[in-house]
Design an enzyme around this catalytic site. Sequence first.
Site, mmCIF file in Angstrom:
data_model
loop_
_atom_site.group_PDB
_atom_site.id
_atom_site.type_symbol
_atom_site.label_atom_id
_atom_site.label_comp_id
_atom_site.label_asym_id
_atom_site.label_seq_id
_atom_site.Cartn_x
_atom_site.Cartn_y
_atom_site.Cartn_z
ATOM 1 N N SER A 1 1.516 -9.170 -0.669
ATOM 2 C CA SER A 1 1.885 -8.086 -1.104
ATOM 3 C C SER A 1 1.680 -8.052 0.738
ATOM 4 C CB SER A 1 -0.308 -7.661 -1.405
ATOM 5 O OG SER A 1 -0.823 -8.814 -0.660
ATOM 6 N N GLU B 1 -10.737 7.717 4.070
ATOM 7 C CA GLU B 1 -10.752 6.526 5.240
ATOM 8 C C GLU B 1 -10.322 4.960 5.340
ATOM 9 O OE1 GLU B 1 -11.561 6.713 2.226
ATOM 10 O OE2 GLU B 1 -11.590 4.341 1.582
ATOM 11 N N LYS C 1 0.979 -0.834 -0.397
ATOM 12 C CA LYS C 1 0.281 -0.078 -0.370
ATOM 13 C C LYS C 1 0.699 1.219 0.196
ATOM 14 C CE LYS C 1 -5.056 -1.727 1.225
ATOM 15 N NZ LYS C 1 -3.932 -2.965 2.002
#
Length: 400
Positions: free
Chosen positions: A382, A116, A94
């Site tokens: 990931s 958010e 991310k």
Amino acid sequence: MTKYLKSVPNREGFFGDYGGAMLPPPLIPHFKEISDAYDRLSKSSEFLNDLKYIRKHFQGRPTPISYLKNLSKISGGAQIYAKREDLNHTGAHKLNHCMAEALLAKHMGKTKLIAETGAGQHGVALATAAAYFGMECEIHMGAVDIKKEYPNVVRMKLLGATVVEVNEGAQTLKEAVDSAFGSYMGQADKALFGIGSVVGPHPFPMMVRDFQKIVGMEAREQFLDMNGELPDLVAACVGGGSNAMGLFAGFIDDEDVELHGVEPLGTSTKMGDHAATITYGVDSAIHAFKTLVLVDENGEPAPVNTIASGLDYPGVGPEHAYLHKTGRVNYTTASDKEALDAFYKISSKEGIIPALESAHVVAFAMREAKNHPGKTILINLSGRGDKDIDFVTETYGFGE
Ligand SMILES: *Cc1c(COP(=O)(O)O)cnc(C)c1O
């Protein structure tokens, strides 16, 4: 290798029938500003060099590819390799798009990032980027999630972010999105909304894909270096779809490379028990863009369920809906049970504790290895699993 990437989306942000920007009128000029700025900056060598510097000296890129010898052996058949996004700073992919979104905000003269977060992973990555650039950061999070994912709330606060508790409705991700969007509308002059995946209105699905494609570009070169040829299968888990688009981007023009997206099947194929949007969804709209959506009998976004909170979304990035339709990517599922089994196996056999999200693609590789003797499978690991170890061991113990 950019032939495909240049072909979509179109000027309006459509990947075939999917995507676009269905915005409330007050936000239209702000998204146009973002779009124009990105068009300009994505061609600016200053922006691209800044990003290159950050990737190398802050994030610790390139991340390696590891050959999973022991897992390949016990699975039988294909050889399994993993792109190690768990070794990227903050422990997941991310940060690749959060750092770039913050850099974009800085170049646009913005001083604040708003977003958010569900489980808190996106909030932590964005708060990290805000700290690096000396920006304010405001993260909206449902009260239920705040209780459930408290360590991430602590991290965000340590990183200097303000965490806004959302007490509406079910007090989880959907309400947090509404709350964050509302707050952003009031301060869009000075803030950028930092979307957490290849979702949301144009230009975010395209932009986040571009920011994540570093994963696939590195992986293609590294795999060629290691093996002298490309992998036969390339696979990633799909929530919103950013880690998958990042890895796929490196191989999508290589027609002989099979691409596989793995969705969470949760506890069963019954609506409400899973979050397998492409497999069971219908053409609809969610959060200001057109895509496949899991809907209930009233056509509203359905409740979703998976052991991996980062895959818990009733929609999916519009480009995945498109790639499903064109057939370039094959989408399949892995259940909670398969993901857990894979979580224990890769931990004890390889010394890598994966995020529960990533465990879904590990499960896919273990399953498909048997069907592909002599072939190679490259998966995107990931993220790392530190965030999941308490939940897993308290609920399921230590495996066999
Ligand atoms: C958030 C997250 C995902 C899912 O997001 P995508 O946009 O589908 O990549 C997958 N793995 C990890 C480790 C995550 O934190």
